[in-house]
Motif scaffolding. Structure first.
Motif, PDB file in Angstrom:
ATOM      1  N   LEU A 197       0.844  -1.189   0.000  1.00 13.49           N
ATOM      2  CA  LEU A 197       0.000   0.000   0.000  1.00 13.49           C
ATOM      3  C   LEU A 197       0.882   1.241   0.000  1.00 13.49           C
ATOM      4  N   SER A 198       0.383   2.323  -0.549  1.00 14.03           N
ATOM      5  CA  SER A 198       1.166   3.555  -0.605  1.00 14.03           C
ATOM      6  C   SER A 198       1.109   4.289   0.731  1.00 14.03           C
ATOM      7  N   TYR A 199       2.163   5.063   1.000  1.00 14.25           N
ATOM      8  CA  TYR A 199       2.209   5.839   2.236  1.00 14.25           C
ATOM      9  C   TYR A 199       1.090   6.874   2.261  1.00 14.25           C
ATOM     10  N   GLY A 200       0.815   7.470   1.106  1.00 14.64           N
ATOM     11  CA  GLY A 200      -0.246   8.475   1.032  1.00 14.64           C
ATOM     12  C   GLY A 200      -1.597   7.898   1.398  1.00 14.64           C
ATOM     13  N   GLU A 201      -1.853   6.672   0.938  1.00 18.49           N
ATOM     14  CA  GLU A 201      -3.138   6.036   1.238  1.00 18.49           C
ATOM     15  C   GLU A 201      -3.281   5.777   2.734  1.00 18.49           C
ATOM     16  N   LEU A 202      -2.206   5.340   3.370  1.00 22.33           N
ATOM     17  CA  LEU A 202      -2.273   5.037   4.804  1.00 22.33           C
ATOM     18  C   LEU A 202      -2.279   6.317   5.638  1.00 22.33           C
ATOM     19  N   ARG A 203      -1.598   7.329   5.161  1.00 22.28           N
ATOM     20  CA  ARG A 203      -1.637   8.613   5.875  1.00 22.28           C
ATOM     21  C   ARG A 203      -3.054   9.174   5.854  1.00 22.28           C
ATOM     22  N   SER A 204      -3.719   9.041   4.720  1.00 21.62           N
ATOM     23  CA  SER A 204      -5.104   9.501   4.624  1.00 21.62           C
ATOM     24  C   SER A 204      -6.024   8.640   5.483  1.00 21.62           C
ATOM     25  N   ALA A 205      -5.766   7.328   5.498  1.00 25.22           N
ATOM     26  CA  ALA A 205      -6.625   6.408   6.248  1.00 25.22           C
ATOM     27  C   ALA A 205      -6.576   6.677   7.751  1.00 25.22           C
ATOM     28  N   THR A 206      -5.417   7.130   8.247  1.00 20.86           N
ATOM     29  CA  THR A 206      -5.245   7.373   9.685  1.00 20.86           C
ATOM     30  C   THR A 206      -5.364   8.844  10.051  1.00 20.86           C
ATOM     31  N   ASP A 207      -5.857   9.658   9.107  1.00 17.49           N
ATOM     32  CA  ASP A 207      -5.972  11.098   9.336  1.00 17.49           C
ATOM     33  C   ASP A 207      -4.616  11.673   9.724  1.00 17.49           C
ATOM     34  N   ASN A 208      -3.628  11.380   8.873  1.00 11.32           N
ATOM     35  CA  ASN A 208      -2.256  11.838   9.073  1.00 11.32           C
ATOM     36  C   ASN A 208      -1.690  11.346  10.406  1.00 11.32           C
ATOM     37  N   PHE A 209      -1.991  10.088  10.733  1.00 12.57           N
ATOM     38  CA  PHE A 209      -1.515   9.440  11.958  1.00 12.57           C
ATOM     39  C   PHE A 209      -1.869  10.282  13.191  1.00 12.57           C
ATOM     40  N   SER A 210      -3.131  10.646  13.224  1.00 16.32           N
ATOM     41  CA  SER A 210      -3.632  11.490  14.311  1.00 16.32           C
ATOM     42  C   SER A 210      -3.546  10.772  15.654  1.00 16.32           C
ATOM     43  N   PRO A 211      -3.167  11.494  16.722  1.00 17.30           N
ATOM     44  CA  PRO A 211      -3.154  10.896  18.069  1.00 17.30           C
ATOM     45  C   PRO A 211      -4.522  10.354  18.472  1.00 17.30           C
ATOM     46  N   ASN A 212      -5.593  10.911  17.890  1.00 23.15           N
ATOM     47  CA  ASN A 212      -6.932  10.419  18.206  1.00 23.15           C
ATOM     48  C   ASN A 212      -7.150   9.001  17.706  1.00 23.15           C
ATOM     49  N   ARG A 249      -7.094 -19.086  11.855  1.00 26.97           N
ATOM     50  CA  ARG A 249      -8.171 -18.241  12.381  1.00 26.97           C
ATOM     51  C   ARG A 249      -7.799 -17.580  13.696  1.00 26.97           C
ATOM     52  N   ASN A 250      -6.793 -18.132  14.405  1.00 24.34           N
ATOM     53  CA  ASN A 250      -6.376 -17.533  15.667  1.00 24.34           C
ATOM     54  C   ASN A 250      -5.062 -16.773  15.549  1.00 24.34           C
ATOM     55  N   LEU A 251      -4.710 -16.395  14.332  1.00 25.33           N
ATOM     56  CA  LEU A 251      -3.569 -15.523  14.092  1.00 25.33           C
ATOM     57  C   LEU A 251      -4.083 -14.274  13.399  1.00 25.33           C
ATOM     58  N   VAL A 252      -3.545 -13.120  13.767  1.00 26.76           N
ATOM     59  CA  VAL A 252      -4.007 -11.876  13.183  1.00 26.76           C
ATOM     60  C   VAL A 252      -3.711 -11.874  11.684  1.00 26.76           C
ATOM     61  N   LYS A 253      -4.617 -11.305  10.898  1.00 28.20           N
ATOM     62  CA  LYS A 253      -4.488 -11.300   9.444  1.00 28.20           C
ATOM     63  C   LYS A 253      -3.755 -10.047   8.985  1.00 28.20           C
ATOM     64  N   LEU A 254      -2.754 -10.255   8.131  1.00 32.67           N
ATOM     65  CA  LEU A 254      -1.991  -9.136   7.579  1.00 32.67           C
ATOM     66  C   LEU A 254      -2.581  -8.746   6.232  1.00 32.67           C
ATOM     67  N   TYR A 255      -3.057  -7.482   6.114  1.00 32.53           N
ATOM     68  CA  TYR A 255      -3.624  -6.994   4.855  1.00 32.53           C
ATOM     69  C   TYR A 255      -2.542  -6.529   3.891  1.00 32.53           C
ATOM     70  N   GLY A 256      -1.467  -5.957   4.415  1.00 28.75           N
ATOM     71  CA  GLY A 256      -0.446  -5.440   3.521  1.00 28.75           C
ATOM     72  C   GLY A 256       0.627  -4.692   4.272  1.00 28.75           C
ATOM     73  N   CYS A 257       1.496  -4.025   3.508  1.00 25.20           N
ATOM     74  CA  CYS A 257       2.575  -3.261   4.113  1.00 25.20           C
ATOM     75  C   CYS A 257       2.922  -2.083   3.220  1.00 25.20           C
ATOM     76  N   CYS A 258       3.683  -1.169   3.774  1.00 23.86           N
ATOM     77  CA  CYS A 258       4.164  -0.006   3.028  1.00 23.86           C
ATOM     78  C   CYS A 258       5.651   0.132   3.319  1.00 23.86           C
ATOM     79  N   LEU A 259       6.454   0.230   2.279  1.00 25.21           N
ATOM     80  CA  LEU A 259       7.901   0.247   2.453  1.00 25.21           C
ATOM     81  C   LEU A 259       8.524   1.577   2.072  1.00 25.21           C
ATOM     82  N   GLU A 260       7.715   2.623   1.947  1.00 25.13           N
ATOM     83  CA  GLU A 260       8.243   3.919   1.540  1.00 25.13           C
ATOM     84  C   GLU A 260       8.874   4.638   2.724  1.00 25.13           C
TER      85      GLU A 260
END
Length: 735
Positions: free
Chosen positions: A393-408, A459-470
């Motif tokens: 996944l792109s860094y921009g997409e994840l930054r948008s998804a987390t509201d710029n990594f908001s403390p909230n 089913r008892n291990l957390v599922k990894l959707y993806g990663c970002c390497l930027e």
């Protein structure tokens, strides 16, 4: 009468003069390319009134071209023959491909070759003996230059190449030639585009566009210094989805030639990518350049599908290419020359040694930054090569998804970074783990986490959707589990009331997950950091093991000795904490601790009651006094006493001092479900007896080696007791 005749690559050996073309008045397309046809091109053929496309390339035709053509004939391919003479005047109004012939300028008639064609004639390429460049790179189909992670500047390639056309850059340093017409298709573009995120590459932008050809696509390096070169070709399939459907049956198959030598036969991009579309494939070849000229040829031999997903979707396609020298060049690339000229202008203005010194310092700075970038690029490339790679996944997409990594949106923090809640554009809620810059071994653990989770599925291990390497902060993207961690649910500030069936199923689920890691998966994994905070709960309170940053692969026949202890004290098995001996039994020990915490509803260290500070001593005291069920959480209104006693016995068995006395996790599952009888634990572990002899000193249980917060006091805390001799060495070694 037929309108289209394709006899391409049919090994025809004859002349065209023997054919009576007056019979073919309705013929619109004739393809006799890639045969061995000799002799001259007859005027009668070019005069056919309905003929619009004529492909006679890759034969042995000789002589000059006819003086006129029919009214409809606008696409003519005569490339790779032995034609001579001058280019006729009618060529100005046609798409005419005359690459690799013997044409020359007619001085007497003041007739010059079309732009760039002189560089693509047989045996007389431009700059023969006078090289002008030592490398080139092309982003096929792109309309703008792109800097690649390999430090190459990829030139745009947006020229419209029709059914019989070629193109040479203005310098010239490279060119391209295309031949063929997509059959039964209208308005098919030779340039295809996708906004999809591409896997297995650091350069997604290079794959946004690709150039496609219905028959034969060639790229040329012009004026290259002679020597051996590494030619890199990059591909990605666009239109065949990974999900099973009729479109997924599509196949693009073609051959690859470099310098006339076939390197790949029946090359299938998607097949090489492991059956996946939108996944980058790179092919590299070492080839000689002997006449300052390089040729890359992609050829469709009629194999694969023709009409999936649409009519006319077939033939070779390429996203990017480059050629770099395997020697120290004496000439620079065109891009380097441009930069050099700019530097020269600036240097011409510079006066004095002081300014020159600044230039030198700037050069050193830029060189160091470039080396740092290169190192980061290599590290990222290594991550991309991991087996079982997740989606990137792109860094921009994840930054948008987390509201710029908001403390909230902060879900939690650990020794290797922070975890944020986010929402992807497709509506999925995710947990984004951001690697901390301050973590000394963070990237190593990050790589381990990707490798491990990508290769284990349960089913008892957390599922990894993806990663970002930027950038310098790699990110992991997990499924977001609504109910947080087990420690938060049991004894956090917002602790919830988990009833008995839920707690028992949590213990059973964790046991099944560990059993899979140790005994059932294709790779055997020791987690090394099983604890309540690493057990996450989904919407239905099903447990999932997370945080594989400290995980290790292990061999069933070997006991590993770790030079650095990793994990969380309070959950560490004695043999691992004191001597670094690591087997899957250290996970069994930690599981036993988690079971006791789950049943008691309290952490393994608590100062709320001075008689129950350490969970091991307290539970063993109750067990020896025949009151084991008194340890069950008082908040539970009811519980199954048989299940509870079974779980207590299993926990005490799992936390035995010797790893050989602890059961395997598959046996733990069998005991918890009642399929196997849980034996009575008779012997109290020696480490508890030793603690009691030394006055209850269990400080080593209360410090987190990995640097993560623990519920117990630190070794230097005023409330902690005097540490035992081995404690300091373990902490120093662990850090």
């Amino acid at each position: 009468m037929f309108r289209c005749r394709v006899l391409r690559n049919c090994r025809i050996s004859d002349t065209l003069l023997s054919v009576n073309f007056s019979k073919f008045t309705s013929l619109n397309l004739l393809d006799l390319s890639f045969n061995n046809i000799t002799g001259q091109v007859p005027q009668t053929l070019l005069n056919l009134n309905s003929l619009g496309f004529l492909f006679l390339g890759n034969n042995s035709l000789s002589g000059s071209l006819p003086s006129s053509v029919g009214p409809m004939l606008k696409n003519l391919d005569f490339s790779y023959n032995q034609l001579t003479g001058s280019v006729p005047s009618w060529a100005r109004n046609s798409q005419l491909n005359l690459v690799a012939n013997n044409f020359g300028a007619d001085i007497s008639s003041n007739s010059a070759l079309p732009t760039g064609l002189d560089c693509l004639q047989r045996n007389t390429p431009c700059f023969l003996g006078s090289p002008k460049s030592s490398s080139f790179a092309v982003d096929c189909g792109s309309d703008r230059p792109i800097s690649g992670s390999d430090n190459s500047l990829y030139q745009p390639d947006a020229a419209t190449l029709g059914a019989a056309s070629y193109y040479v850059t203005g310098e010239p340093t490279w060119g391209a030639s295309n031949v063929g017409r997509f059959m039964d298709a209208s308005n098919v573009s030779s340039i295809i585009y996708s906004s999809h995120q591409f896997l297995n590459t650091l350069d997604t932008e290079l794959f946004r566009n690709a150039r496609m050809s219905p028959s034969s696509l060639r790229y040329y390096g012009i004026g290259l210094e002679n020597g051996n070169y590494t030619v890199t070709l990059q591909f990605a399939e666009f239109a065949f989805p990974d999900a099973q459907s009729w479109k997924s049956r599509g196949r693009r198959v073609f051959d690859i030639y470099v310098q006339g030598e076939r390197k790949e036969q029946n090359f299938d991009i998607r097949k090489v990518a492991g059956g996946k579309s939108y996944t980058a494939v790179r092919k590299q070849y070492t080839v000689p350049v002997t006449k300052n000229f390089l040729e890359i040829h992609l050829f469709w031999a009629g194999k694969g599908t023709c009409c999936i997903p649409d009519q006319g979707y077939y033939g070779p396609a390429i996203s990017a290419l480059s050629a770099t020298p395997n020697f120290t060049p004496t000439v620079r690339s065109a891009a380097a020359k441009k930069n050099g000229s700019k530097t020269g202008v600036i240097a011409g203005v510079v006066v004095g040694v002081a300014v020159l010194g600044l230039v030198v310092l700037a050069g050193i700075f830029l060189w160091r930054r470039r080396q740092k970038r290169r190192k980061l690029s290599l590290e990222q490339e290594e991550l991309y090569s991991i087996v079982g790679r997740p989606n990137v996944l792109s860094y921009g997409e994840l930054r948008s998804a987390t509201d710029n990594f908001s403390p909230n949106n902060l879900l939690g923090q650990g020794g290797y970074g922070s975890v944020y809640k986010g929402k992807l554009t497709d509506g999925r809620f995710v947990a984004v783990k951001q690697l901390s810059e301050a973590s000394h071994q963070g990237k190593k653990e990050f790589a381990t986490e990707i490798e491990t989770i990508s290769r284990v599925q349960h089913r008892n291990l957390v599922k990894l959707y993806g990663c970002c390497l930027e950038g310098n902060k790699p990110l992991l993207v997990y499924e977001c589990l609504e109910n947080g961690s087990l420690d938060h649910a049991l004894f956090g500030k917002g602790k919830s009331s988990l009833d008995w069936p839920t707690r028992f199923e949590i213990c059973l689920g964790v046991a099944r997950g560990l059993s899979y890691l140790h005994e059932e998966s294709s790779i055997r994994v020791v987690h090394r950091d099983i604890k309540a905070s690493n057990i996450l709960l989904d919407a239905n309170l099903n447990p999932k093991i997370s945080d594989f940053g400290l995980a290790k692969l292990y061999d069933d026949q070997k006991t590993h000795v770790s030079t650095k202890v990793a994990g969380t004290f309070g959950y560490l098995a004695p043999e691992y904490a004191m001597r670094g001996h690591m087997t899957e039994k250290i996970d069994v020990f930690a599981f036993g601790v988690v079971v006791l915490e789950t049943l008691a509803g309290r952490p393994n260290y608590s100062t709320e009651d001075e008689n129950k500070v350490y969970i091991f001593e307290w539970v063993w005291e109750l067990y020896e006094n025949n009151h084991p069920l008194d340890m069950v959480d008082q908040r539970l209104e009811e519980f199954d006493s048989e299940e509870a006693l079974r779980a207590i016995k299993v926990a005490l068995l799992c936390t035995q001092g010797s790893p050989h006395q602890r059961p395997s996790m598959s046996r733990v599952v069998a005991m918890l479900t009642g399929d196997v009888e849980a034996p009575d634990v008779v012997t109290k572990p020696s480490y508890i007896t030793e603690w009691q002899i030394t006055g209850g000193n269990t400080t080593y249980m209360s410090t987190d080696v990995s640097g993560q917060p623990s519920s117990a006091p630190r070794a230097n805390s005023p409330s902690s007791r005097t540490s035992s001799p081995f404690l300091s060495s373990v902490i120093d070694e662990g850090r």
